[in-house]
Design a protein around this motif. Structure first.
Motif, PDB file in Angstrom:
ATOM      1  N   HIS A   1      20.209 112.814  56.628  1.00  0.00           N
ATOM      2  CA  HIS A   1      20.715 112.292  55.347  1.00  0.00           C
ATOM      3  C   HIS A   1      19.587 111.645  54.574  1.00  0.00           C
ATOM      4  CE1 HIS A   1      20.723 107.875  55.921  1.00  0.00           C
ATOM      5  NE2 HIS A   1      20.485 108.273  57.157  1.00  0.00           N
ATOM      6  N   ARG A   2      19.822 111.489  53.298  1.00  0.00           N
ATOM      7  CA  ARG A   2      18.855 110.804  52.453  1.00  0.00           C
ATOM      8  C   ARG A   2      19.588 110.252  51.250  1.00  0.00           C
ATOM      9  NH1 ARG A   2      13.293 113.303  50.075  1.00  0.00           N
ATOM     10  NH2 ARG A   2      12.072 111.398  50.279  1.00  0.00           N
ATOM     11  N   SER A   3      19.284 109.041  50.915  1.00  0.00           N
ATOM     12  CA  SER A   3      19.943 108.366  49.789  1.00  0.00           C
ATOM     13  C   SER A   3      21.454 108.503  49.884  1.00  0.00           C
ATOM     14  CB  SER A   3      19.447 108.923  48.450  1.00  0.00           C
ATOM     15  OG  SER A   3      18.055 108.966  48.432  1.00  0.00           O
ATOM     16  N   ARG A   4      21.989 108.228  51.056  1.00  0.00           N
ATOM     17  CA  ARG A   4      23.434 108.259  51.334  1.00  0.00           C
ATOM     18  C   ARG A   4      24.044 109.641  51.157  1.00  0.00           C
ATOM     19  NH1 ARG A   4      25.789 103.431  51.558  1.00  0.00           N
ATOM     20  NH2 ARG A   4      27.732 104.157  50.663  1.00  0.00           N
TER      21      ARG A   4
ATOM     22  N   ALA B   1      12.359 109.995  56.719  1.00  0.00           N
ATOM     23  CA  ALA B   1      12.836 108.803  56.019  1.00  0.00           C
ATOM     24  C   ALA B   1      13.795 107.996  56.893  1.00  0.00           C
ATOM     25  CB  ALA B   1      13.527 109.207  54.716  1.00  0.00           C
ATOM     26  N   ASP B   2      14.649 108.689  57.653  1.00  0.00           N
ATOM     27  CA  ASP B   2      15.549 107.991  58.588  1.00  0.00           C
ATOM     28  C   ASP B   2      15.716 108.873  59.826  1.00  0.00           C
ATOM     29  OD1 ASP B   2      17.528 106.802  60.079  1.00  0.00           O
ATOM     30  OD2 ASP B   2      18.788 106.310  58.366  1.00  0.00           O
ATOM     31  N   ALA B   3      15.293 108.355  60.957  1.00  0.00           N
ATOM     32  CA  ALA B   3      15.250 109.169  62.191  1.00  0.00           C
ATOM     33  C   ALA B   3      16.634 109.413  62.802  1.00  0.00           C
ATOM     34  CB  ALA B   3      14.337 108.502  63.206  1.00  0.00           C
ATOM     35  N   LYS B   4      17.644 108.721  62.295  1.00  0.00           N
ATOM     36  CA  LYS B   4      18.980 108.922  62.875  1.00  0.00           C
ATOM     37  C   LYS B   4      19.533 110.288  62.484  1.00  0.00           C
ATOM     38  CE  LYS B   4      20.584 104.216  63.252  1.00  0.00           C
ATOM     39  NZ  LYS B   4      21.063 103.150  62.383  1.00  0.00           N
ATOM     40  N   VAL B   5      19.853 111.093  63.488  1.00  0.00           N
ATOM     41  CA  VAL B   5      20.364 112.438  63.200  1.00  0.00           C
ATOM     42  C   VAL B   5      21.565 112.745  64.104  1.00  0.00           C
ATOM     43  CG1 VAL B   5      18.122 113.398  62.495  1.00  0.00           C
ATOM     44  CG2 VAL B   5      18.818 113.511  64.902  1.00  0.00           C
TER      45      VAL B   5
ATOM     46  N   THR C   1      28.780 117.456  69.781  1.00  0.00           N
ATOM     47  CA  THR C   1      27.998 116.739  68.786  1.00  0.00           C
ATOM     48  C   THR C   1      27.039 115.806  69.527  1.00  0.00           C
ATOM     49  OG1 THR C   1      29.815 116.794  67.227  1.00  0.00           O
ATOM     50  CG2 THR C   1      28.120 115.143  66.831  1.00  0.00           C
ATOM     51  N   VAL C   2      25.778 115.887  69.161  1.00  0.00           N
ATOM     52  CA  VAL C   2      24.774 115.011  69.772  1.00  0.00           C
ATOM     53  C   VAL C   2      24.384 113.984  68.721  1.00  0.00           C
ATOM     54  CG1 VAL C   2      22.557 114.931  70.975  1.00  0.00           C
ATOM     55  CG2 VAL C   2      23.849 117.088  70.857  1.00  0.00           C
ATOM     56  N   VAL C   3      24.327 112.736  69.111  1.00  0.00           N
ATOM     57  CA  VAL C   3      23.867 111.716  68.181  1.00  0.00           C
ATOM     58  C   VAL C   3      22.614 111.102  68.778  1.00  0.00           C
ATOM     59  CG1 VAL C   3      24.417 109.431  67.301  1.00  0.00           C
ATOM     60  CG2 VAL C   3      26.134 111.234  67.242  1.00  0.00           C
TER      61      VAL C   3
END
Lengths: 151, 732
Positions: A27-30, A64-68, A89-91
């Motif tokens: 994601h980027r900028s919400r 920008a944000d490593a959370k995937v 689903t992997v988080v």
């Protein structure tokens, strides 16, 4: 009694072994963004790897944000999927791999995806590791199990 | 490709498409056997139907909602009922119906027919499916025939067939169904021949009844029986039956009637006819090359073969499968009527007597050795009644199911469980008890002083009238800390009851769900309006039987529980003595005997959580969404109260979700406090589901390991529409 814990981990391994592609969510900028990546997962289920050109949106996003999140599933685009398919689903968090550990991982990656040789060797591509935090496995249409990796 | 295949156009390669039964029949017609006019509807028609209507995947979804091995028989029955309802609701699309109509009408015009199942996998399995799929006799009119073809297709998924296929390892994905349509021969005497006696290879067996064969096949009419020599066809013995009834065709279907006096004195076959029947059957054996099980009938002195199939019960030296038991779950109306008589007049009094006899023994007066013997004896008695429970009571529960099927066939309701509301007219004892509890709670609610006294445990100071009411409640229903099935933590005490009353008094009374009586009356009228004349009388009788069956479903557990309680009482006494010995007051050798007998018994242990991680495991696994059966509509979220021991109930708080292994009738007093019910034992007709429906609470049954994987205090969401329990919040 069957050890369900072990059985579920084995199911995950088999699914990851059988599937070539995963949907990657960044994601980027919400704004969420989904893309398809060729992946492989380690036997201990701690990590998943994929390769992407560095010029892509997905790569920019994860920088920008490593959370995937990643989604791997065994659907076949037929009606039987509704009772047969398994979806996971992997988080976790993503990081580009550089340095000496890159080579052995690439070798393993190419064993699964030999046709991607030219692609992965390109200097414009990044090898990305996703360190799994949790897995959410859906089967029998609605049955959901969670696996959380102990840190 | 032809869907309707007759003797003239049958080919070898059609065998798989028309099933063994259909194939054998048309082959016999082609080779000079006298059989009724017969055509086969190939399995292609079935395939087209399930594909075109979307039923193929709906069936698979239904079958795969849970791991089949984790489903109880009752859940499998529910599953089969829902599938059957799908078939009842989905008309055969025009493009299929028109093809079938044209071919069937050419053959049979308005003649009455039998519509029989002929599953192709019966051949490949080399196993007998006899009786597992449905057949319908004496059906007239093309629309009725098409409707019954659908019912035969649906019977591919009957509970008994599902269980049997699972047992012998056939894939459900490949299951398919062909249908045989056969002109009805209104025979005056009929029967079955085994060209080889399953018990003695040198003999053959004939069984025969007056009228149609259905009475014999479903066990409602006792047959005369002949044993013959296979070689010489000589009669070795004849065992006459008490000939009382015969099955005769009526307008649509068949009916059991008393046999005219003059006929009951004569066996249905004389010696010459016995030989003729056996001769024809042996001809079929020669033709097919293996011993045959042949159904036949006589019409105006002429012998007609109705069907012939290989005998699959010939001893193979292998352990027998459970087909017999699966079949026993489905009993005919007549059969259930006699079972009811047996249960009411013989078994229930027998169970009560057994419990009373045991209760009369003062265990404290027995020596250790006698106590050890008494434990073994009680264990045996309990074991015997548990077997009877499985063999007689469980099949009797089919009264409810048979009614459900007749109701669903007549009304075709959207909710396949609408019929349950028609059975709950007789109020269950547990509801009366809950009303008394609510009265007691109301007294506390309206009397602050009384509430304070009870909270402080100052019972002696409380209104003596109230305490008397509590005592008489305990006398009547127990103190609520004891399970109906005994329970080793049982200590007669009013505290658990008062705790629950205080909790109830803290909250406004729970409204009872919609009362059933009015609805039941409307449903009853709607149901009976579907029948006229004799069939209306039969429908009423069936309703009465179903109500008894339904009530017994609740009560039989109580009767069995009383017996089990006596076993537990003896075990408790033994444990007490062993404890005393360990504290040094008794003779050691005798307690060894007690220890040995206890060790011998199959003790209950707490169910372990199958997902629990072992030390050092890298994964912590927990269920998020568990699938069970939708037991009562509605959705609720609340804190779980997991009942592992009956005494846990005393801590129940208003608004909690009741999570238990199996709701027993003595547990239901907390239901008015609960926001939802979750049960490990599955089924739409189990106690938990029934009581939840009564109070209008969401309910999910059949959650595997419910009491092991859910902890008291866990926040859970119960979706009673879809049968899903969700654990925890959505946080990642």
């Amino acid at each position: 009694m069957i050890d369900k814990n072990q059985a579920i981990q084995q199911q995950l391994r088999e699914l990851f072994e059988s599937q070539n592609l995963a949907v990657l969510a960044t994601h980027r900028s919400r704004q969420p963004y989904a893309s398809l990546v060729a992946f492989y997962a380690t036997e201990d289920l701690k990590h998943l790897f994929f390769v992407t050109p560095k010029t892509t949106r997905k790569f920019e996003n994860l920088k920008a944000d490593a959370k995937v999140a990643m989604l791997v599933n065994s659907t076949t685009n037929q009606a039987v999927d509704f009772h047969q398919a398994v979806s996971v689903t992997v988080v976790g968090t993503a990081a580009e791999i550089v340095g000496p550990e890159r080579q052995p991982i690439l070798k393993r990656y190419l064993e699964k995806h030999p046709y991607l040789e030219d692609f992965v060797r390109s200097p414009s591509c990044a090898l990305v590791r996703v360190s799994a935090k949790s897995y959410f496995m859906v089967q029998n249409f609605q049955n959901v199990m969670e696996l959380h990796l102990n840190q | 490709m032809k869907w309707v295949i007759s003797a003239e156009d049958i080919q070898d390669e059609d065998r798989q498409r028309v099933g063994g039964k259909g194939y054998a029949l048309v082959l016999m017609a082609k080779n000079g056997f006298q059989i009724p006019e017969t055509v086969c509807i190939s399995s292609d028609a079935y395939q087209e139907y399930v594909d075109h209507t979307g039923l193929r995947e709906r069936i698979q979804l239904e079958l795969h909602r849970k791991n089949f091995k984790e489903m109880r028989w009752e859940e499998i029955w529910d599953c089969a009922t829902r599938i059957r309802n799908m078939f009842l609701q989905k008309q055969i699309p025009d493009h299929i119906a028109n093809r079938l109509k044209a071919a069937i009408q050419v053959r049979f015009q308005d003649e009455p027919v039998a519509v029989r199942s002929s599953a192709p996998e019966e051949d490949t399995a080399k196993a007998s499916f006899a009786g597992l799929h449905e057949s319908y006799i004496n059906i007239s009119g093309i629309n009725a025939i098409l409707e019954h073809i659908r019912k035969v297709w649906a019977s591919l998924w009957s509970d008994a067939a599902l269980l049997y296929r699972q047992e012998i390892g056939l894939s459900v994905e490949k299951s398919t169904m062909a249908v045989v349509i056969q002109a009805i021969v209104p025979g005056d005497r009929s029967g079955v021949v085994f060209t080889q006696n399953p018990n003695d290879a040198s003999q053959g067996v004939i069984e025969s009844v007056y009228g149609l064969n259905q009475g014999l096949v479903d066990g409602t009419v006792d047959p005369d029986r002949w044993i013959l020599d296979r070689q010489t066809h000589r009669i070795i013995s004849h065992t006459p039956a008490t000939r009382r009834y015969w099955m005769v065709p009526i307008e649509q279907g068949v009916q059991l009637n008393p046999l005219p006096e003059s006929m009951s004195r004569m066996p249905p076959l004389n010696t010459q006819k016995t030989r003729e029947v056996f001769g024809q059957a042996c001809r079929a054996e020669d033709f097919f090359g293996t011993p045959q099980d042949v159904e036949w009938t006589y019409k105006d002195r002429s012998l007609v073969i109705l069907q012939s199939r290989p005998i699959t019960t010939l001893s193979t030296g292998k352990t027998e499968d459970n087909r017999g038991w699966y079949l026993s779950l489905h009993r005919s109306f007549e059969n259930l009527k006699s079972l009811r008589k047996k249960i009411e007049e013989e078994l229930i009094p027998g169970m009560s007597a057994a419990a009373e006899e045991m209760a009369a023994t003062d265990l404290t007066r027995l020596s250790d050795r006698s106590l050890a013997q008494e434990i073994s004896r009680r264990w045996e008695i309990n074991h015997k009644w548990v077997n009877i429970y499985w063999d007689e009571f469980i099949p009797f529960a089919h009264g409810v199911r048979l009614f459900g099927q007749v109701y669903n066939d007549a009304i075709k309701p959207e909710d396949p469980y609408e019929f349950v509301d028609l059975l709950t007219q007789t109020e269950m004892a547990s509801l009366e008890r809950n009303r008394m509890l609510e009265d007691l709670a109301a007294q506390i609610r309206n009397d602050r002083r009384l509430a304070e006294q009870l909270q402080k445990g100052l019972y002696a100071e409380a209104d003596p009238d109230f305490i008397t009411q509590i005592d008489s409640f305990i006398l009547k229903f127990g103190d609520l800390s004891c399970a109906v099935t005994g329970g080793s933590q049982c200590a007669q005490d009013s505290e658990p009851l008062i705790k629950i009353l205080l909790e109830m008094a803290n909250h406004p009374p729970a409204p009872l769900g919609r009362r059933k009586s009015q609805k039941a009356q409307l449903l009853k009228e709607k149901f009976l309006a579907c029948f006229a004349g004799d069939r209306r009388t039969q429908a009423l009788e069936l309703l009465d039987l179903a109500r008894t069956s339904y009530q017994l479903r609740d009560d039989d557990n109580i009767y069995l529980g009383r017996i089990e309680a006596q076993v537990l009482a003896a075990i408790r006494e033994a444990r007490q003595r062993i404890e005393n010995t360990q504290s040094g007051n008794s003779d050691d050798s005798a307690t060894n005997e007690l220890e040995a007998v206890l060790a011998d018994l199959d003790h209950r242990t707490e169910i372990p959580n199958p997902y629990r991680q072992k030390a050092g495991a890298i994964f912590d696994i927990k269920p998020r969404q568990l699938i069970g059966q939708p037991g009562g509509p509605g959705i609720a979220r609340g804190s779980a109260r997991v009942i592992r021991q009956h005494a846990d109930l005393a801590d129940f708080k208003n608004g909690e979700v009741l999570v238990c292994d199996a709701v027993d009738p003595n547990m239901t007093f907390v239901v008015p406090l609960a926001s939802a019910v979750v049960e490990r034992r599955g089924g739409m007709l189990i106690h938990g589901a029934i009581i939840a429906r009564e109070y209008g609470l969401p309910c999910v049954t059949g959650i595997p390991d419910a009491t092991a994987v859910i902890e008291t205090g866990d926040i859970i969401t119960v979706d009673g529409y879809l049968g899903i329990v969700t654990l925890g919040t959505g946080d990642i």
